[in-house]
Design an enzyme around this catalytic site. Structure first.
Site, short mmCIF file in Angstrom:
data_model
loop_
_atom_site.label_atom_id
_atom_site.label_comp_id
_atom_site.label_asym_id
_atom_site.label_seq_id
_atom_site.Cartn_x
_atom_site.Cartn_y
_atom_site.Cartn_z
CG ASP A 100 7.47 5.26 -12.63
OD1 ASP A 100 8.27 4.10 -11.66
OD2 ASP A 100 6.44 5.65 -11.90
CB SER A 110 -1.49 -0.17 0.92
OG SER A 110 -1.98 1.07 0.63
CE LYS A 136 -5.10 -2.25 0.44
NZ LYS A 136 -5.60 -0.14 0.15
#
Length: 471
Positions: free
Chosen positions: A326, A315, A340
């Site tokens: 990224d 999460s 999740k």
């Protein structure tokens, strides 16, 4: 008898239609996609309600029937949506502040049993040796099979200093493990830190609660002041971090990323569910107007960095790992994370209850949904035993999990490059590791023997050597 049943049915129909109309009007205000009320299904509901009231072997309270119906309706959506009664709603509010009662264990329901996602550091569950992947089959003398997730969780909670016996099945163990745990007020120290050696700092986040961002800022200031000379590398440890508050994840990401960097964005059916959260202070400041990240040492934005993850990284901790990956700010090392990538919103109801409802999917800055897929590490580490990986439960293993929405291609593209862009080969995990060396000693932040951490430091030192030689 028939007249009585019809009367009960009409009462139930009135209740149900009233609720549905209220929900319908509320939903229409938010979305144009709401259809007409399902009249035939409502008739079936009222007939079942009436039959229970008239024919069940014992009288059943109307409130219990309606509450159970709501609970089943919400729980059937996905593993993370739930109806919260008054006690559960209050407990949820307490938990987000970083202090609550219980065992300190994150669990999910799998085939009617409780599977451990992650024990929280420094809690009764962690001290008892409960591990991710453990299967809880009994709570005291009550078999878990047949219980709803919220009922099982409620049973594990209780007054501090009271005991509960957990019967656990663990792969590789011939017999079930019977563990006696003492419930406690869980005061979570969400951030721990230490200077591993000159030039190398370590930060561990156990979960994301309200004070996490401020606690991390204090830890960064402390460790950088301890260090003599420039910092050569930083390790952020998110292993077995079950997640928590979204603004905490944004704050942690903002500590390491440049200003105005995108951290995460969400997509849902309502406008309120659409968000783009950047490292702007407005997106992480919780109770204070003072930006606690403003005066961090400038090195924290550029020092070489490794993020440690595993199957218990879930999460909010996956949001941080995805953002740093990224933006190529850090190298992700370890094992594929839990997966999740959905957002749950607590929607209070008028009677001090609430529903925890999945309202959106979240996406990493490059547009990846890692729902039921997880963050794939840049450098995968040897688990030393193929059976270890099979013990870990992931989002995709949960019954009724929310599906990925089709962005698998980006995740697959990342997977093909895993470990190939770095000239670094991790050492093999030592065999016959001493269990006592795998946990931090009292008062210590890191364990005596931590294979993952040793590989993170080895990688950072290899980068430092390359930079020195290139100069």
């Amino acid at each position: 008898m028939r007249s009585k049943l019809q009367k009960l049915g009409l009462i139930a129909l009135g209740i149900c239609v009233g609720v549905m109309i209220t929900l319908n009007f509320s939903a229409v205000a938010q979305s144009d996609a709401v259809g007409p009320l399902p009249v035939e299904e409502l008739r079936t509901f009222t007939e079942v309600f009436g039959r229970i009231k008239s024919d069940y072997v014992e009288p059943v309270d109307d409130k219990k029937l309606i509450s159970d119906a709501i609970s089943g309706m919400v729980a059937g959506l996905d593993p993370h949506s739930a109806y919260l009664d008054k006690d559960e709603f209050r407990d949820t509010q307490i938990m987000t502040q970083g202090e609550f009662g219980g065992l300190g264990i994150e669990v999910g329901m799998e085939d009617g049993l409780l599977r451990v996602i992650s024990p929280i550091d420094d809690t009764p569950a962690a001290r008892a040796g409960i591990k991710p992947g453990d299967l809880i089959v009994k709570l005291d003398d009550v078999f878990v099979s047949g219980l709803k997730l919220e009922d099982a969780v409620k049973q594990m909670r209780g007054k501090p200093n009271t005991k509960i016996i957990l019967t656990i099945e663990r792969k590789g163990e011939a017999k079930p493990l019977v563990l006696t745990l003492t419930r406690a007020i869980i005061k979570v120290q969400s951030v721990k830190s230490t200077l591993l050696e000159p030039g190398y700092a370590y930060f561990r986040i156990t979960q994301f609660d309200g004070p996490t961002g401020e606690a991390l800022a204090d830890a960064i200031q402390t460790e950088f002041k301890k260090n003599q000379g420039s910092m050569k590398g930083v390790v952020l440890d998110l292993r077995n971090d079950p997640g928590g508050l979204l603004n905490g994840a944004v704050a942690v990401s903002a500590a390491f990323l440049p200003q105005d960097s995108l951290v995460v964005y969400t997509k849902g059916r309502t406008k309120d569910a659409e968000m783009r959260l950047t490292t702007d202070p407005v997106n992480y400041l919780h109770r204070t107007k003072d930006d606690y990240l403003r005066n961090l040492p400038s090195e924290i934005k550029t020092v070489p960095m490794v993020v440690l993850v595993n199957g218990g990284t879930a999460s909010a901790s996956e949001i941080v790992a995805g953002a740093l990956q990224d933006h190529k700010r850090a190298v992700i090392m370890g094992a594929t994370t839990f997966g999740k990538a959905s957002v749950q919103t607590i929607l209070p109801l008028g009677d001090d209850t609430a529903i925890k409802l999945t309202t959106a999917r979240y996406y990493t800055p490059n547009g990846r949904s890692i729902q039921a897929k997880g963050i794939i590490p840049d450098i995968a580490l040897d688990d030393g035993d193929s059976s270890v990986a099979s013990l870990m439960i992931h989002e995709g293993d949960l019954t009724g999990h929310l599906s990925n929405d089709g962005s698998e291609e980006k995740a697959a593209a990342l997977a093909t490059s895993t470990g190939k862009t770095f000239d670094f080969t991790p050492a093999a995990r030592p065999k016959n590791e001493d269990e006592n060396d795998l946990k931090p000693a009292p008062g210590e932040v890191v364990a005596k023997s931590d294979y993952d951490l040793s590989q993170a430091i080895a990688f950072l030192k290899s980068r430092s050597t390359l930079r020195a030689s290139s100069n």
